[in-house]
Structures are given as C-alpha cells and as structure tokens.
Enzyme design. Structure first.
Site, PDB file in Angstrom:
ATOM      1  N   GLY A  13      75.670 -22.098  20.260  1.00 28.35           N
ATOM      2  CA  GLY A  13      75.121 -22.004  18.905  1.00 28.35           C
ATOM      3  C   GLY A  13      73.651 -21.655  18.906  1.00 28.35           C
ATOM      4  O   GLY A  13      72.859 -22.217  18.152  1.00 28.35           O
ATOM      5  N   ILE A  42      72.765 -29.915  24.537  1.00 25.62           N
ATOM      6  CA  ILE A  42      72.071 -28.837  25.259  1.00 25.62           C
ATOM      7  C   ILE A  42      71.285 -28.012  24.247  1.00 25.62           C
ATOM      8  O   ILE A  42      71.853 -27.397  23.340  1.00 25.62           O
ATOM      9  CB  ILE A  42      73.072 -27.929  26.029  1.00 25.62           C
ATOM     10  CG1 ILE A  42      73.944 -28.786  26.949  1.00 25.62           C
ATOM     11  CG2 ILE A  42      72.332 -26.843  26.807  1.00 25.62           C
ATOM     12  CD1 ILE A  42      75.104 -28.054  27.574  1.00 25.62           C
ATOM     13  N   LYS A  78      56.873  -6.669  10.395  1.00 19.21           N
ATOM     14  CA  LYS A  78      56.249  -6.214  11.640  1.00 19.21           C
ATOM     15  C   LYS A  78      56.194  -4.688  11.649  1.00 19.21           C
ATOM     16  O   LYS A  78      57.228  -4.030  11.497  1.00 19.21           O
ATOM     17  CB  LYS A  78      57.091  -6.753  12.814  1.00 19.21           C
ATOM     18  CG  LYS A  78      56.676  -6.243  14.181  1.00 19.21           C
ATOM     19  CD  LYS A  78      57.507  -6.923  15.272  1.00 19.21           C
ATOM     20  CE  LYS A  78      57.307  -6.274  16.618  1.00 19.21           C
ATOM     21  NZ  LYS A  78      58.215  -6.816  17.646  1.00 19.21           N
ATOM     22  N   PRO A  98      53.653   1.820  17.611  1.00 16.13           N
ATOM     23  CA  PRO A  98      54.088   1.685  16.211  1.00 16.13           C
ATOM     24  C   PRO A  98      55.589   1.783  16.046  1.00 16.13           C
ATOM     25  O   PRO A  98      56.280   2.353  16.892  1.00 16.13           O
ATOM     26  CB  PRO A  98      53.432   2.917  15.554  1.00 16.13           C
ATOM     27  CG  PRO A  98      53.350   3.934  16.640  1.00 16.13           C
ATOM     28  CD  PRO A  98      53.249   3.195  17.952  1.00 16.13           C
ATOM     29  N   VAL A 185      81.625 -27.841  26.303  1.00 16.72           N
ATOM     30  CA  VAL A 185      82.677 -27.315  27.179  1.00 16.72           C
ATOM     31  C   VAL A 185      82.413 -27.788  28.607  1.00 16.72           C
ATOM     32  O   VAL A 185      81.322 -27.586  29.148  1.00 16.72           O
ATOM     33  CB  VAL A 185      82.709 -25.770  27.125  1.00 16.72           C
ATOM     34  CG1 VAL A 185      83.705 -25.206  28.146  1.00 16.72           C
ATOM     35  CG2 VAL A 185      83.037 -25.295  25.716  1.00 16.72           C
ATOM     36  N   LEU A 335      71.609 -14.344  26.170  1.00 17.27           N
ATOM     37  CA  LEU A 335      70.962 -14.616  27.458  1.00 17.27           C
ATOM     38  C   LEU A 335      71.986 -14.755  28.586  1.00 17.27           C
ATOM     39  O   LEU A 335      71.656 -14.549  29.747  1.00 17.27           O
ATOM     40  CB  LEU A 335      70.101 -15.878  27.345  1.00 17.27           C
ATOM     41  CG  LEU A 335      68.944 -15.771  26.339  1.00 17.27           C
ATOM     42  CD1 LEU A 335      68.237 -17.116  26.179  1.00 17.27           C
ATOM     43  CD2 LEU A 335      67.944 -14.691  26.745  1.00 17.27           C
ATOM     44  N   THR A 346      63.272  -7.023  22.435  1.00 20.19           N
ATOM     45  CA  THR A 346      64.501  -6.244  22.352  1.00 20.19           C
ATOM     46  C   THR A 346      65.790  -7.079  22.429  1.00 20.19           C
ATOM     47  O   THR A 346      66.879  -6.521  22.299  1.00 20.19           O
ATOM     48  CB  THR A 346      64.542  -5.229  23.517  1.00 20.19           C
ATOM     49  OG1 THR A 346      64.181  -5.920  24.726  1.00 20.19           O
ATOM     50  CG2 THR A 346      63.601  -4.082  23.278  1.00 20.19           C
TER      51      THR A 346
END
Ligand SMILES: Cc1cc2nc3c(=O)[nH]c(=O)nc-3n(C[C@H](O)[C@H](O)[C@H](O)COP(=O)(O)OP(=O)(O)OC[C@H]3O[C@@H](n4cnc5c(N)ncnc54)[C@H](O)[C@@H]3O)c2cc1C
Length: 503
Positions: A13, A42, A78, A98, A185, A335, A346
């Site tokens: 989550g 976690i 931004k 830019p 889990v 990740l 990114t």
C-alpha cells in the site's frame, strides 16, 4: 475473449500499490476483482514528492481534477528542475531543465543552433535558461498553468506530499470497489511451474487469485524473496545508494517557486521541493564516500537546522531493475521492480508506464502468450535503461574537482554505450540529431533534454573564439520572459484558485 485476469491481488500500500489499483479498477473494474493487501507494521518509503508531466495524464485518465487531488496532497506545480553546482564551468554553474511547451519552438531552435556554434568553438551563450519559457516561469515564481488566452499545450508536473497522495489514492480505489485488507504476507504457495497459487498471511488467511502484483517496495516479497527474480544492478554507473530526508516549514507569506532545486553537495546532491505547507529536503549520496551521520550533518548544515529537533529519515536504495518485471502470473510494480534514483523524479512515471503497458498488453492480444510477456519485459527494460542513461549523464558530465566522489563519478563510472556515443558525438561537434535518431528505439529523453544537459553543464571546448555573428540570446531571453508574464500568473495565486482559498 482474451485471458485477462479475473481476480487480482496487489500486495503493498505504497504509491505503487495505490496507483496500480486505481488504473486496474478504471480499466477492468467491471469484470475483474481487485484486492489490495498492505501491512500495518511495515512502513511505506514515504518520500517521492516530485513528478514529471506524465502524472497529469494519470489523473486525467482517472477523471480526477486538480482541484480535487491537489489541495488534499499539499501539491504545487512544477515547471522543471534547477540544477545547481553540478558544473564548475564559468557561467554554467547552474542550469534549468525545463518542461517544454509549444511556446518554446522558436527560441529552442536558436538554443540548438547556439549550442552547436559553441560546441564548434564559438564564444556564444548556450545556457538553456535563456531559451525556455519554463525557466522564466520558475524564476519569476509563476505557475506553469497557462491562462485562457493561450491555446497551446504546456507541459508541467507537480510536487506533492507522498503520504497524502497515497491516502488520497487509497480512498479513490476503495470508492471504485477495491477490496482492502490490512495484513502481512508471510508465505507464498506455488504450483510445479512456479506460478503463484496463493498467499498466506500473518492473520492466517490463505488468499487465492489468478494474478498477483508485487508492490512491496525494495523488499519485493514475491519477486525477490519467493520467486528470486534476477536483478540487474546499476551500481557500476550510479554510485548513490542512500538518502536522508528532512522536512522544513515554509514561510506562508512568501511566494512559492514552481521548481525542484537539485544542488550538488560534497558526495551527492540535495533536493528541495516546495509544497504548499512545507518544504521537502533530502540528500542522495553514496555510502562508499560518506557515512549517514556525516550526510545528515551536511544536509542539516545546508538547511541551517543543525541543532533543531527535527524528524530525519535515513533510507537505503537498491539501484537497478529486475530482468523480468512480469513472469507467469506475477508482475512487479514500483520499487520492487527497480529504482534508478530520484534525480529527475521519474519513479511514478515508470509505475504508470508499467501498469498502462500491462493493461494494454491484454487489449492488443486475444491470448497472452510467452512472446507477449517477453516483448513487455523488453519494452520495460529499454525504458528503465533509457532513463538510466540520462541520469548517468548528470554524473559523467559533472566538472567538479573538489571531492573524490565527483572525480570518481566522472572518471570511474561505467558509461552505458548509448550515452558514450552521445557524448562523443557532442564533443566532436558533429551531428547529434543523427546519433539521437540512431538511438530512437531506446531513447527516453528527447533532443531538447539532451541539449539542455550537455549545454547546461557547459560541455564545450575550453578555448573559445570570439565571433561577430550575433547570438540573439538577449532576444530569446526577452521573448521567453514576455511569454511567461503574458500567459502565466503568480504560482501562489493559481494555487489559491485551485485550492479554493484553502491555503
Ligand atoms: C530518496 C528517494 C526519493 C524519491 N523521490 C522521488 C521523486 O521525487 N519522484 C518519484 O516519482 N519517485 C521518487 N522516489 C520513488 C518513490 O518514493 C517510490 O517509487 C514510490 O513511493 C513507490 O514506492 P512503493 O509503493 O513501490 O514502495 P513502498 O512505499 O515502500 O510501499 C511498500 C508497501 O508494501 C507493504 N508491504 C511490504 N511487505 C509486505 C508484506 N509482507 N505484506 C504486506 N504488505 C507488505 C508495505 O506495508 C507498504 O505498504 C523516491 C525514492 C527515494 C528512495
């Protein structure tokens, strides 16, 4: 009929889990059940506060207006990133990368032209800041959202509180029919082919589905721990593996700038991200060159909060990507699938790309076959490596000589082949467009971004000849400044409109 999954379980989550859940529910919610399971014990990574313009499309695709999500996430606009102190070339110590717009078309051509002249040894100004409207939007504290008089597209991104963004997306997903479970889990059951059959949780439930998505962050509960998918590390070309983050208050009476500041420090770089309620700061560094204590000290010193009792978060980063993001009935997103480092913000864009491509794989094919999955992984790997090349360029092109770290970044990193070819063509002063065209299939950052970084870092011959042919830089600069004033309003005023005076 295609073999689209009928029951999907997402584990995790964090932002990746919630973004994935919303995209799946939007695309398949009517005939696929989506469950998300997250552990209470976690923590999420809780950083990641800047985006590329891609995030705008994400919210549009979900039909969520800025006026709805931005106030709830303390978000600001931004216009790009200001890179400070990455170069020691006089006049090029800082440059702005830019986000682009059609307003730049003419001045950008002049920039490419002047960069070419300077590469070939003419003393003309080629600093990107003078040729792009976004640079002026940021420096004048304007917002990159154009007023009604401008009928052209303008790219812009956002800054936001990542914890609040997660909470916002969580509520949205639940509203759209997500089944949400809080549990951890512990175990995974597989069949003899290695496909996942079920997961066993701490509260002793066994949950089955026909597809599983691992959004468990750097741990990768499914893809690393159980499936042991091969990881392709970027460590030989990106040295940073750690970060320390500190939040500081803002002065509400001051203007808010629509830019991320990325400032090179002794052994890495710091980010400064302005939100509507606070500033997010951090130092991304290599633990081979500086300890976490010293990194925290250097960041605190820079922020002038040496003695303040302020919450500090230390993080470790696993830099690289999986070789297979999707295999059998399990996809990794966020990740768990890989991370390049946050220099150009990114990661959320890659999450979006991963999920959008996953969904469209099923639209394109009647049946998902091994080749579909192979092509998918190839596309993702090319995308990750393409982003990596651009990130590595920042380190390779640095011209600082003050620390071992910066010397090593320039001299010891293993330069990816595509990047090496770009730099070598640039240095020779020959046709960069041709090289970029050759790399078309794997290029993620396009021509303007490559020119901005190579010129912005001052990658030019040392001995320049003066010239009588005018560079017209002042003309371009004036044009960009006038366009910024004409079509864009004060950032804070724009936010107040979106926030409905909430700020
Ligand atoms: C220093 C730094 C700066 C960054 N800056 C940016 C940025 O500016 N822009 C950007 O786009 N990205 C940035 N990122 C990346 C961004 O933070 C992440 O891509 C994003 O937050 C997604 O993280 P995640 O959801 O994959 O993982 P996490 O946030 O770590 O979430 C993992 C989830 O999995 C759950 N979980 C773990 N194990 C289990 C288990 N066994 N059972 C159940 N649940 C489990 C956890 O409870 C948690 O909910 C940055 C990252 C770092 C490290």
């Amino acid at each position: 009929m295609n073999n689209k999954p009928k029951e999907i379980i997402i584990i995790g989550g964090g932002t990746a889990g919630w973004m994935t859940a919303n995209s799946l529910l939007k695309a398949w919610g009517s005939d696929t059940s989506v469950t998300l399971i997250e552990s209470k014990s976690i923590e999420i990574i809780g950083v990641g506060e800047g985006s590329t313009p891609y995030l705008k499309q994400y919210f549009s695709s979900l039909g969520i207006a800025e006026s709805e999500w931005m106030p709830q996430c303390d978000a600001t606009y931004k216009a790009g990133i200001d890179f400070q102190n990455w170069s020691s070339v006089q006049g090029y110590e800082s440059y702005f990368h830019p986000f682009f717009s059609q307003l730049d078309l003419k001045s950008a051509e002049l920039f490419f032209h002047n960069s070419g002249r300077r590469r070939r040894g003419e003393s003309v100004n080629a600093l990107p800041n003078h040729y792009f409207v976004s640079a002026h939007i940021a420096s004048q504290n304007l917002s990159p959202v154009p007023n009604e008089n401008l009928q052209l597209d303008v790219d812009y991104g956002y800054h936001f509180d990542s914890v609040k963004l997660g909470a916002f997306l969580k509520n949205k997903a639940i509203e759209q029919g997500l089944a949400h479970i809080t549990d951890q889990v512990l175990e995974v059951k597989q069949d003899h082919n290695g496909s996942i059959l079920s997961i066993i949780t701490k509260d002793n439930f066994e949950l089955t589905a026909d597809f599983f998505i691992d959004c468990t962050g750097f741990t990768g509960v499914l893809v690393n721990k159980t499936l042991k998918r091969e990881f392709y590390s970027y460590k030989d070309c990106l040295f940073n593996d750690s970060a320390v983050a500190i939040q500081t208050p803002i002065d509400k009476s001051q203007d808010i700038s629509a830019q991320t500041i990325s400032k090179a420090l002794k052994n890495g770089w710091s980010w400064k991200i302005p939100l509507s309620t606070r500033t997010g700061n951090g130092y991304v560094y290599s633990s081979d060159f500086i300890s976490s204590d010293n990194a925290e000290f250097e960041l605190r010193e820079q922020l002038n909060v040496l003695d303040e009792d302020i919450k500090v978060k230390h993080l470790k980063m696993r830099i690289g990507r999986l070789k297979k993001h999707w295999d059998k009935n399990c996809l990794a997103v966020g990740l768990s699938q890989g991370f390049i480092e946050p220099l150009e913000a990114t990661a959320l864009m890659l999450i979006q790309f991963t999920v959008e491509n996953f969904i469209s794989s099923f639209d394109k094919k009647d049946q998902i076959i091994d080749k579909t999955i192979k092509d998918y992984n190839l596309t993702l790997n090319t995308t990750f490596d393409g982003v990596r090349d651009y990130i590595v360029a920042h380190y390779k092109l640095n011209s600082r000589t003050d620390t071992e770290y910066w010397n090593a970044c320039r001299n010891e990193i293993k330069t990816p082949v595509n990047l090496q070819n770009i730099i070598s063509v640039w240095d020779k002063g020959i046709d960069l467009e041709q090289e970029l065209a050759k790399q078309k299939e794997s290029l993620i950052y396009l021509r303007p971004s490559w020119y901005c970084i190579l010129s912005g870092m001052g990658r030019f011959p040392k001995n320049l000849q003066s010239t009588n042919t005018p560079s017209r830089v002042s003309e371009a600069n004036l044009y960009c400044e006038q366009m910024a004033r004409k079509y864009f309003s004060n950032h804070k005023v724009q936010l107040q409109k979106i926030y409905n005076n909430y700020m």
